[in-house]
Write an enzyme that holds these catalytic residues in place. Structure first.
Site, short mmCIF file in Angstrom:
data_model
loop_
_atom_site.label_atom_id
_atom_site.label_comp_id
_atom_site.label_asym_id
_atom_site.label_seq_id
_atom_site.Cartn_x
_atom_site.Cartn_y
_atom_site.Cartn_z
N GLU A 22 -4.19 -7.25 15.83
CA GLU A 22 -3.71 -5.69 15.44
C GLU A 22 -4.51 -4.83 15.59
O GLU A 22 -4.32 -3.61 15.95
CB GLU A 22 -3.14 -5.89 14.11
N GLU A 78 10.65 -4.82 4.00
CA GLU A 78 10.75 -6.39 3.76
C GLU A 78 10.47 -6.45 2.26
O GLU A 78 11.10 -6.94 1.41
CB GLU A 78 9.69 -7.07 4.46
N HIS A 132 -4.77 -33.76 18.43
CA HIS A 132 -3.11 -34.60 18.85
C HIS A 132 -2.17 -33.73 19.19
O HIS A 132 -0.99 -34.15 19.28
CB HIS A 132 -2.91 -35.34 17.47
N LYS A 149 0.91 -1.44 0.11
CA LYS A 149 -0.09 -0.05 -0.04
C LYS A 149 1.01 1.17 0.03
O LYS A 149 0.69 2.00 -0.74
CB LYS A 149 -0.85 0.02 1.25
N GLY A 184 -4.55 -2.23 5.62
CA GLY A 184 -4.03 -3.14 5.21
C GLY A 184 -4.55 -4.72 5.54
O GLY A 184 -4.74 -5.61 4.52
N ARG A 185 -4.85 -4.95 6.95
CA ARG A 185 -5.30 -6.24 7.20
C ARG A 185 -6.87 -6.55 6.68
O ARG A 185 -7.49 -7.57 7.05
CB ARG A 185 -5.16 -6.51 8.68
N LYS A 205 9.67 -1.00 13.81
CA LYS A 205 10.29 -0.64 12.38
C LYS A 205 11.32 0.57 12.63
O LYS A 205 12.47 0.51 12.20
CB LYS A 205 9.01 -0.09 11.77
C1 G6Q Z 1 -2.05 -4.08 8.36
C2 G6Q Z 1 -0.80 -3.16 8.60
C3 G6Q Z 1 0.31 -3.83 8.00
C4 G6Q Z 1 0.56 -3.56 6.61
C5 G6Q Z 1 1.92 -4.06 6.38
C6 G6Q Z 1 2.55 -4.11 4.81
O1 G6Q Z 1 -3.32 -3.62 8.54
O2 G6Q Z 1 -1.10 -1.88 7.88
O3 G6Q Z 1 0.30 -5.24 8.10
O4 G6Q Z 1 -0.44 -4.30 5.60
O5 G6Q Z 1 2.83 -3.41 7.12
O6 G6Q Z 1 2.40 -2.52 4.47
P1 G6Q Z 1 2.39 -2.16 3.06
O7 G6Q Z 1 1.25 -2.64 2.30
O8 G6Q Z 1 2.37 -0.65 2.86
O9 G6Q Z 1 3.79 -2.88 2.44
#
Ligand code: G6Q
Length: 550
Positions: free
Chosen positions: A359, A215, A390, A209, A273-274, A518
């Site tokens: 989160e 990463e 199990h 986003k 994001g989530r 971060k």
């Molecule tokens: C979710 C968070 C987080 C995000 C990641 C990736 O709600 O905001 O998990 O999705 O940090 O972020 P980008 O999509 O910006 O790379």
């Protein structure tokens, strides 16, 4: 524009619930069943192809009535309306929370800053459809003219967990494309994936986003270098445009990376994001199972949205499940909840919902900026049954902790293997029954008699073989795992998160806690790169010295 701020513990309903709890806490669920033949009939909800039985909980009608009163006192109804109409309920980021708009129908109007967002949502959906069709049919080709065989989703957190979970869950509906996910900045992770790939036939979907995530950018750069390396193929810089597409809000950064502007799938800041798998973040899903199935996933979620926003609360699945969770979390002091799907396809559901739930509601500051004086976000964990039986079920059955558990199962298997499915589902039903009833001393002694165990041995063994039972469970029984029913199931849990956030008076849609790590990682990376250890606590300094000395 925001939500009403009410400390839930100051409500009348909360006080009544506390009194009620003192009467209920030592209740036997089993006895409540024995005394009321219509219990299952009273405490279940049937909706579409879902049957939700919540009768195996430590509740009676008064519990439900008081929990509903609590929902009313915090003005849940009004909050739901604000959520769906795009009010800026994510106040700490000054944003609307509109993942529901992504799956809404074309004729709806949803305004953000006075502009209807539905037309742009459908524009992006069309783009996803066209692109997926071209890749799946082989019409879109790689730089040597060969059709694509592999797709790699590069993203992390919300840009990875949702698509990875759904692609795994819907693999029965998948096509010939082999789909891989790279998320961790761990170089070993990416190397394990790269070694399976041919640059000529692999499509890379970079999902970020912000397009600033360490990463994802590191992995994308490593993959681009690999793609352009003479060792593996003959690709040139201009071929990057054919093999790399991106999902992002940051168009400038994506273009700087070398991605063709036609190959950018936009998203919006009002999609967290989530909660983003319904947006172009789901491109990999659409590639894996085809656009029609992706669209069905959205339709299923939309049906749950309608159920949630239109159904009265006592028949409303997300509301009832959220209230039950509050009952255990805030009155019984349960710290965690388990989620056990009886299908291997949903093996990533718990990790996916761990992000969604923890989160979102892992917060300790209320909407007035004050420290809360009550418990919030539950810990969520789980694994598919029967494997988990199990593994960790011992603790749920006989441990000291109260762990309310959701059991998710399907009436029909996908391949129709009846023998297996009947065995799987008999375990599914048996577990909730065992957790409810336990095993009494009399039953244990009867068993001993049959097994010829008596005297001192029987006396010694007896306490270990007794199960108290009285462990609460919800059973979510769905007809079949389809894209539609999966969409409904995910949306169910999304709305449960929302309801709990409203009641706990917290902001569910930010994640400031993730930011600190971060920032520190960036500053430590500088120490590592320069071999100059700045001021840290003595433990961190000690560890860094050890790391740099090797
Ligand atoms: C979710 C968070 C987080 C995000 C990641 C990736 O709600 O905001 O998990 O999705 O940090 O972020 P980008 O999509 O910006 O790379």
């Amino acid at each position: 524009m925001g939500l009403q701020n009410t400390n839930p513990t100051t409500t009348v309903a909360w006080r009544k619930l506390q009194n009620h709890f003192s009467q209920m806490q030592n209740n036997s669920i089993k006895e409540m069943f024995e005394n009321d033949a219509s219990r299952a009939n009273n405490f279940h909800i049937k909706w579409n192809d879902f049957l939700v039985d919540y009768s195996k909980n430590n509740i009676n009608q008064e519990t439900i009535d008081l929990l509903l009163e609590l929902a009313q006192e915090v003005n849940l109804k009004e909050a739901i309306a604000k959520y769906f109409q795009g009010d800026l309920i994510n106040q700490t980021e000054n944003r609307a929370v509109l993942h529901t708009a992504l799956r809404s129908s074309k004729d709806k109007t949803i305004l953000v800053d006075g502009k209807n967002v539905i037309p742009e949502i459908f524009e992006v959906k069309n783009k996803i459809e066209l692109f997926s069709n071209e890749v799946i049919s082989g019409e879109r080709k790689g730089y040597t003219g060969k059709p694509f065989t592999d797709v790699v989703n590069i993203g992390i957190g919300g840009s990875d967990l949702g698509p990875a979970m759904v692609v795994e869950a819907l693999q029965y509906y998948s096509n010939h494309l082999k789909v891989h996910f790279v998320s961790n900045v761990d170089g070993d992770h990416i190397n394990e994936i790269i070694k399976k790939l041919n640059p000529e036939t692999t499509l890379f979907v970079i999902v970020s986003k912000t397009f600033t995530t360490q990463e994802t950018l590191t992995n994308s750069e490593t993959i681009r270098t690999w793609f352009l390396s003479r060792k593996f193929g003959t690709a040139k810089q201009e071929d990057v445009a054919k093999h790399f597409v991106a999902v992002s809000t940051n168009i400038q950064k994506v273009t700087d990376f070398g991605i063709d502007s036609n190959n950018i799938f936009p998203m919006w800041d009002w999609v967290g994001g989530r909660f983003s798998l319904w947006s172009a973040v789901g491109l990999t899903i659409s590639l894996a199972v085809g656009f029609e199935n992706f669209d069905d996933l959205l339709k299923g979620a939309n049906q749950m949205d309608e159920h949630f926003s239109e159904t009265k609360f006592d028949q409303n699945i997300p509301v009832v499940l959220a209230l039950l969770s509050i009952w255990y979390n805030n009155f019984f002091g349960a710290e965690s909840e388990a989620l056990i799907p009886y299908t291997q396809y949903l093996q990533k559901l718990a990790p996916y919902l761990q992000q969604g739930i923890m989160e979102s509601n892992g917060k300790s500051i209320d909407r007035d900026g004050k420290m809360v004086n009550y418990q919030t976000g539950t810990i969520i964990w789980g694994e598919p049954g029967t494997n988990s039986q199990h593994a960790f079920f011992q603790l749920i059955h006989q441990g000291t902790k109260l762990i309310p558990t959701d059991f998710i199962g399907y009436v029909k298997p996908l391949y129709g293997n009846k023998d297996h499915h009947d065995k799987l589902m008999s375990n599914f039903f048996a577990q909730t029954e065992a957790l409810l009833n336990g095993k009494s001393e009399e039953q244990v002694m009867e068993e001993f008699e049959k097994q010829g165990i008596s005297g001192e041995k029987a006396k010694f063994l007896k306490p270990f073989k007794v199960f108290t039972g009285n462990k609460p469970t919800n059973t979510i029984l769905v007809d079949k795992l389809t894209p539609k029913s999966l969409g409904s199931l995910i949306a169910l849990y999304e709305h449960k998160i929302f309801v709990q956030g409203v009641i706990w008076n917290i902001f569910s849609y930010d994640q400031w806690g993730v930011e600190l790590g971060k920032q520190l990682a960036n500053s430590i990376l500088e120490d590592i790169n320069t071999s100059e250890i700045k001021k840290h606590d003595s433990s961190t300094t000690f560890l860094l010295k050890h790391f740099l000395a090797k």
